[in-house]
Design a protein around this motif. Sequence first.
Motif, mmCIF file in Angstrom:
data_model
loop_
_atom_site.group_PDB
_atom_site.id
_atom_site.type_symbol
_atom_site.label_atom_id
_atom_site.label_comp_id
_atom_site.label_asym_id
_atom_site.label_seq_id
_atom_site.Cartn_x
_atom_site.Cartn_y
_atom_site.Cartn_z
ATOM 1 N N GLU A 9 31.240 16.476 14.535
ATOM 2 C CA GLU A 9 32.502 16.498 15.267
ATOM 3 C C GLU A 9 33.201 17.847 15.145
ATOM 4 O O GLU A 9 33.905 18.272 16.055
ATOM 5 C CB GLU A 9 33.429 15.403 14.734
ATOM 6 C CG GLU A 9 32.907 13.998 14.953
ATOM 7 C CD GLU A 9 33.765 12.968 14.261
ATOM 8 O OE1 GLU A 9 34.849 13.334 13.768
ATOM 9 O OE2 GLU A 9 33.363 11.800 14.196
ATOM 10 N N GLU A 56 34.885 9.233 16.937
ATOM 11 C CA GLU A 56 35.231 7.835 17.164
ATOM 12 C C GLU A 56 36.723 7.664 16.920
ATOM 13 O O GLU A 56 37.217 7.918 15.818
ATOM 14 C CB GLU A 56 34.426 6.925 16.239
ATOM 15 C CG GLU A 56 34.723 5.456 16.448
ATOM 16 C CD GLU A 56 33.901 4.553 15.554
ATOM 17 O OE1 GLU A 56 34.417 3.491 15.167
ATOM 18 O OE2 GLU A 56 32.742 4.921 15.237
ATOM 19 N N GLU A 57 37.447 7.228 17.939
ATOM 20 C CA GLU A 57 38.899 7.096 17.822
ATOM 21 C C GLU A 57 39.299 5.734 17.264
ATOM 22 O O GLU A 57 40.194 5.637 16.436
ATOM 23 C CB GLU A 57 39.560 7.335 19.177
ATOM 24 C CG GLU A 57 39.343 8.756 19.687
ATOM 25 C CD GLU A 57 40.116 9.026 20.957
ATOM 26 O OE1 GLU A 57 40.955 8.192 21.355
ATOM 27 O OE2 GLU A 57 39.875 10.076 21.567
ATOM 28 N N TRP A 58 38.658 4.702 17.765
ATOM 29 C CA TRP A 58 38.927 3.376 17.219
ATOM 30 C C TRP A 58 37.780 2.435 17.577
ATOM 31 O O TRP A 58 36.989 2.719 18.472
ATOM 32 C CB TRP A 58 40.274 2.802 17.681
ATOM 33 C CG TRP A 58 40.597 2.913 19.152
ATOM 34 C CD1 TRP A 58 41.423 3.814 19.728
ATOM 35 C CD2 TRP A 58 40.122 2.066 20.222
ATOM 36 N NE1 TRP A 58 41.500 3.609 21.093
ATOM 37 C CE2 TRP A 58 40.713 2.523 21.412
ATOM 38 C CE3 TRP A 58 39.274 0.974 20.291
ATOM 39 C CZ2 TRP A 58 40.476 1.939 22.657
ATOM 40 C CZ3 TRP A 58 39.023 0.381 21.524
ATOM 41 C CH2 TRP A 58 39.623 0.861 22.686
ATOM 42 N N GLU A 66 44.908 0.776 23.447
ATOM 43 C CA GLU A 66 44.347 0.969 22.112
ATOM 44 C C GLU A 66 43.318 -0.098 21.762
ATOM 45 O O GLU A 66 42.844 -0.157 20.630
ATOM 46 C CB GLU A 66 45.461 0.971 21.067
ATOM 47 C CG GLU A 66 46.492 2.071 21.252
ATOM 48 C CD GLU A 66 45.904 3.448 21.043
ATOM 49 O OE1 GLU A 66 44.915 3.566 20.286
ATOM 50 O OE2 GLU A 66 46.419 4.414 21.637
ATOM 51 N N GLY A 99 37.835 10.555 27.460
ATOM 52 C CA GLY A 99 36.891 9.992 26.498
ATOM 53 C C GLY A 99 35.992 8.958 27.147
ATOM 54 O O GLY A 99 35.798 8.932 28.364
ATOM 55 N N LYS A 113 36.193 3.272 21.237
ATOM 56 C CA LYS A 113 36.617 4.437 22.014
ATOM 57 C C LYS A 113 36.147 5.695 21.291
ATOM 58 O O LYS A 113 36.332 5.826 20.080
ATOM 59 C CB LYS A 113 38.139 4.440 22.131
ATOM 60 C CG LYS A 113 38.746 5.653 22.814
ATOM 61 C CD LYS A 113 38.544 5.627 24.303
ATOM 62 C CE LYS A 113 39.461 6.597 25.032
ATOM 63 N NZ LYS A 113 39.881 7.778 24.338
ATOM 64 N N GLY A 134 35.844 10.124 21.594
ATOM 65 C CA GLY A 134 36.475 11.368 21.923
ATOM 66 C C GLY A 134 37.179 11.540 23.238
ATOM 67 O O GLY A 134 36.628 11.333 24.294
ATOM 68 N N SER A 135 38.418 11.996 23.162
ATOM 69 C CA SER A 135 39.190 12.338 24.353
ATOM 70 C C SER A 135 39.090 13.814 24.699
ATOM 71 O O SER A 135 39.752 14.267 25.609
ATOM 72 C CB SER A 135 40.669 11.991 24.139
ATOM 73 O OG SER A 135 40.806 10.643 23.800
ATOM 74 N N ASN A 136 38.244 14.592 23.968
ATOM 75 C CA ASN A 136 38.193 16.041 24.174
ATOM 76 C C ASN A 136 37.180 16.449 25.223
ATOM 77 O O ASN A 136 37.294 17.502 25.829
ATOM 78 C CB ASN A 136 37.821 16.758 22.869
ATOM 79 C CG ASN A 136 38.718 16.367 21.733
ATOM 80 O OD1 ASN A 136 38.733 15.218 21.343
ATOM 81 N ND2 ASN A 136 39.460 17.325 21.205
#
Length: 588
Positions: free
Chosen positions: A144, A224-226, A273, A560, A581, A583-585
């Motif tokens: 990451e 990994e965000e959630w 979320e 993401g 969810k 990565g939002s990048n």
Amino acid sequence: MLYKTLYFPISLILMILIFTLLTVGCDKDGGVAPVEELNPPTDLTAEAISSSVIRLSWIDNSENEIGFEIEESVNNDSSFTHLMDTDTNITSMEISNLQSDLTYYFRVRSMNSMDTSDYSNTAFAATPHVPIAPENLEVVYVTESEISLCWCDVSDNEEGFEIEQSVGNNTDYQLACKTGCDTTRVILDNRSPGTMYFFRVRACLGNEFSDYSNEVVATTILAEEWRLTFGGSLDDEGRKVRQTGDGGYIIVGNTKSFGSGDSDIWLIKTDIEGNEIWNRTYGGAYLDYGCDVRCTGDGGYIIAGYTASFGEGDYDAWLIKVDGSGGEVWNQTYGGTGRDKGNGVVKSPYGGYIIVGSTRSFGVGDYDAWLIRTDIVGEKVEDRTIGEGDREEVYSIEAASDDGFDIIGSTQSHDSGVSNAWLIRIDDYGRLQWYRSYGLGAFSKGCGVNSAHNMGSIIAGYTVVENTSDYNLHFVNTDYAGNIEWEIDLGGNGADKGYSCHKTSDGGYIVIGSTESYGAGETDVWVIKTDGRGSELWNAAYGGNGKDEGLHSLPTIDGGYVITGSTESSGSGGSDVLLMKIGSNLTN
């Protein structure tokens, strides 16, 4: 006559006297002073400070020089030529514009208007050759936030290396870091997740630099965000996920933990979320499965699946319309006396819906692909089968790059009964345009399809590894007519499968599925980032110690990806619905 006779000797005497006074000088008492000798410089040294510059230094032993004369000889110490003159009291000089990889000899002497001294000692220095460019720059691994690079050092005189990077393109390079000599590997940290970096390396010697190495590109993996699970004490599974107008998600799948029968369709609504807002089950006393869901323009949802609880046959295709809270508005079944399935649904541009699935009640083969076009309340307008006598099944439908839709599945009619990935193109009315099969010569299956950068299609699936029982993820790119542009297998030593795929704005693709070759557990969710030709840039496994599968994914509005499937590593029961969810990048 006597005057004329004495004139010449007197004139000559006067000239000699004047010359003597000028050259010898006078002491402080007005007498004739002795001539001060020009002493030669001593301790001349030469030092190469680059491939084109040598620094000379010496000791000035004279007090009456007006400068120094420097002479040089190339590759020998005998054929000296005049190089340059300096001003008085100079004791060092940098000689520039020299050629690399040569030996230069130097000598120096003092000078004034009347004389020159003897020469100094001879000093020499060899200009080094310009460092040779590093070779075979490669990406070792990415995480990451870290990227590891290695290269081959083919220079023998570098002082170090400079690593340059450019973010998102290969035109705006900036210095990333410097290393010492003989270094061939670096780890670059503090990089942003889901970001593409270009790299190049050059060797350095003082202010001299080699040419650049080859360029490489590396994209850090998505964080990994959630991760959330939904389920009870039995087996539950998510099959498709869509993002809703409020930024949240709608998941369709199957549950054995809740509902009326052995298995019910399960619809789960979450916020952005992933937190559950509500859930609903649909089914009867027997086996009922949810395969696809879409948002409808009225704030509700349309669900495609199949049912053994209702209808006429073993299984019937099932279409259910629900409102924004999951309350049923209407449902329709389609089928005959055999086993018929509805695996995918889209809203028709001309009103109503197009359902794709498989049928044993109609057609010419064991299973045929089945297309049903309905009106806005699910009444069948027309249907057709596609098949050639053996077993054909389809699993998913998505909008094509141009008008119409792509349908993905498998066929056994084109390769002596061996299953091949199968792509069908239909127009907006559901009329057949063409179909093609892929992966000839080995078992293969197409699971997910989407539009490609070249106005063709991308297909994710899997194919058997020769002489094993394992699978490789099979990734195919076609042109607009379904002809193969390229295809590639990705995977390790286990069963690796692809279920969905998407193009990204950097010209590459992302594929999501499951892997037994990588990760922590029996099976992990697997995400692979490729370039525009399908070559892997990175892969990442997400999961626990049990069996975790990513069965469908969707690009999200924040850049993401949301993934649904099943997990045995966490949750309440044997397997639970997985929603995660990442990565939002990453621009997508």
